[in-house]
Design an enzyme around this catalytic site. Sequence first.
Site, mmCIF file in Angstrom:
data_model
loop_
_atom_site.group_PDB
_atom_site.id
_atom_site.type_symbol
_atom_site.label_atom_id
_atom_site.label_comp_id
_atom_site.label_asym_id
_atom_site.label_seq_id
_atom_site.Cartn_x
_atom_site.Cartn_y
_atom_site.Cartn_z
ATOM 1 N N SER A 183 0.762 -1.207 0.088
ATOM 2 C CA SER A 183 -0.034 -0.035 0.061
ATOM 3 C C SER A 183 0.748 1.149 -0.079
ATOM 4 O O SER A 183 0.251 2.247 -0.333
ATOM 5 C CB SER A 183 -0.898 -0.089 1.074
ATOM 6 O OG SER A 183 -0.277 -0.137 2.367
ATOM 7 N N HIS A 211 -5.429 -3.023 -3.116
ATOM 8 C CA HIS A 211 -4.852 -2.172 -4.184
ATOM 9 C C HIS A 211 -4.943 -2.844 -5.419
ATOM 10 O O HIS A 211 -4.351 -2.238 -6.397
ATOM 11 C CB HIS A 211 -3.580 -1.498 -3.664
ATOM 12 C CG HIS A 211 -3.811 -0.686 -2.425
ATOM 13 N ND1 HIS A 211 -4.353 0.457 -2.543
ATOM 14 C CD2 HIS A 211 -3.314 -1.227 -1.248
ATOM 15 C CE1 HIS A 211 -4.318 0.963 -0.967
ATOM 16 N NE2 HIS A 211 -3.661 -0.079 -0.297
ATOM 17 N N LYS A 246 -11.949 1.190 -2.235
ATOM 18 C CA LYS A 246 -11.014 1.946 -2.959
ATOM 19 C C LYS A 246 -11.298 1.719 -4.563
ATOM 20 O O LYS A 246 -12.387 2.407 -4.793
ATOM 21 C CB LYS A 246 -9.618 1.123 -2.733
ATOM 22 C CG LYS A 246 -9.323 1.613 -1.223
ATOM 23 C CD LYS A 246 -8.036 0.745 -0.585
ATOM 24 C CE LYS A 246 -7.632 1.384 0.734
ATOM 25 N NZ LYS A 246 -7.188 0.292 1.524
#
Length: 412
Positions: A183, A211, A246
């Site tokens: 990250s 991610h 995200k």
Amino acid sequence: MTTPSSWIDEFPARIAELDHAHLRRRRRVVLPDGGARLRVDGQSVLAFCSNDYLGLAGHPELIAAACAGAREFGVGSGASPLVSGHSAANEALEQELAAFVQMPRALYFYAGYATNIGIVPALVGEGDAVFSDALNHACLIDGARLSRAHIHRYAHGDLAALAAALAQSPARRKLVMSDAVFSMDGDIADIPALLALCERFDALLLLDDAHGFGVLGPQGRGSLAHFGLSGASASRRVLYMATLGKAAGVAGAFVAGEDALVEWLLQKTRSYIFATAAPPLLAHTLRTSLRLIESEAWRRDHLTRLIARLRESLGLILRGTAWQLGDSRTAIQALLIGPNDQAMAVMEGLRERGLWVPAIRPPTVPQGTARLRIALSAAHSDADIDRLVQALAELLPNTRPTSAPRHPEPVI
Ligand SMILES: *Cc1c(COP(=O)(O)O)cnc(C)c1O
């Protein structure tokens, strides 16, 4: 007679210590301002700090889905999923998540942090062993601590060290855990090699794809798909975890894997059992999000081009300077600066130019590696990238000027 000092009175001094070490964090109050822009303190700034990698958070179809979901299901779920909180929307989302990542079954959580701190203790306990990359996200580390299993921390990406630790471990239940995309650095874990080690030493592999989900792999199916390790090639040794706040643009998280493994987590994960289920309107919204991730491939293509553009032009201006661009092909680009105060000064200089790039300092990253964490998004334009590079060029210390300096040095 003096009253004995109480620890409760020490907080102002302790906060002052944080200030002194440049470690005090502050929140800014923000409002969306279109695309990648945010309104902060009445000023519009171009933000490079959001993990909304595909620019979906403000997508009109997601907003419509959220409104429709609220009308159909109400707002709150009212109870734990194991009581009456498991809405038909949450059930449908779980099935679609499993299909999306091509795994047998998925379990939907209200947050990624709660997922990892809960599932690790559900999998391993005293007498077992956890093997954890040094740069793993805090919630994996906290989950390992809560589990009371023995923790072997291996240097970032050092698979030889991991192999040695696995070989030496007497534990019968071994859990290897790793961010799939790290990250703070944006590099991708060597998942095939991790999996091979897990096969060799009879370990389970927990991958945190916060991610990678939505961004990597065909149709954004994530890091496993990126390596061709999903679908027919999936391994029963992988427990795949990803977050939905995200790239998916909403909130929450999920874990996916073999049916029995996921059933076990449903039975034993305390952060799942003893918490109110995620609001069904979010599950409903996420179903639309999955569809957009799949269908709006241009978002990933555009993001890929932005990453290349940033790396190319930053590479040019950084040549021969003390700043270093991390080795990342993902939307997370780390610009290593070093000392905390310098990283803060650069962040401030960018702010003055209407750009918001967060400085990440220890303890989030190792001492001496304070950095700017540049997060790119499909919401950015080419011109946005160029503006950032130009501003960084202005802030670079000790750069040899490419044109005549405005205040020429006196010739001695
Ligand atoms: C953001 C993040 C989490 C936490 O997920 P939330 O849904 O924000 O709680 C977990 N792991 C990684 C690697 C993350 O980056």
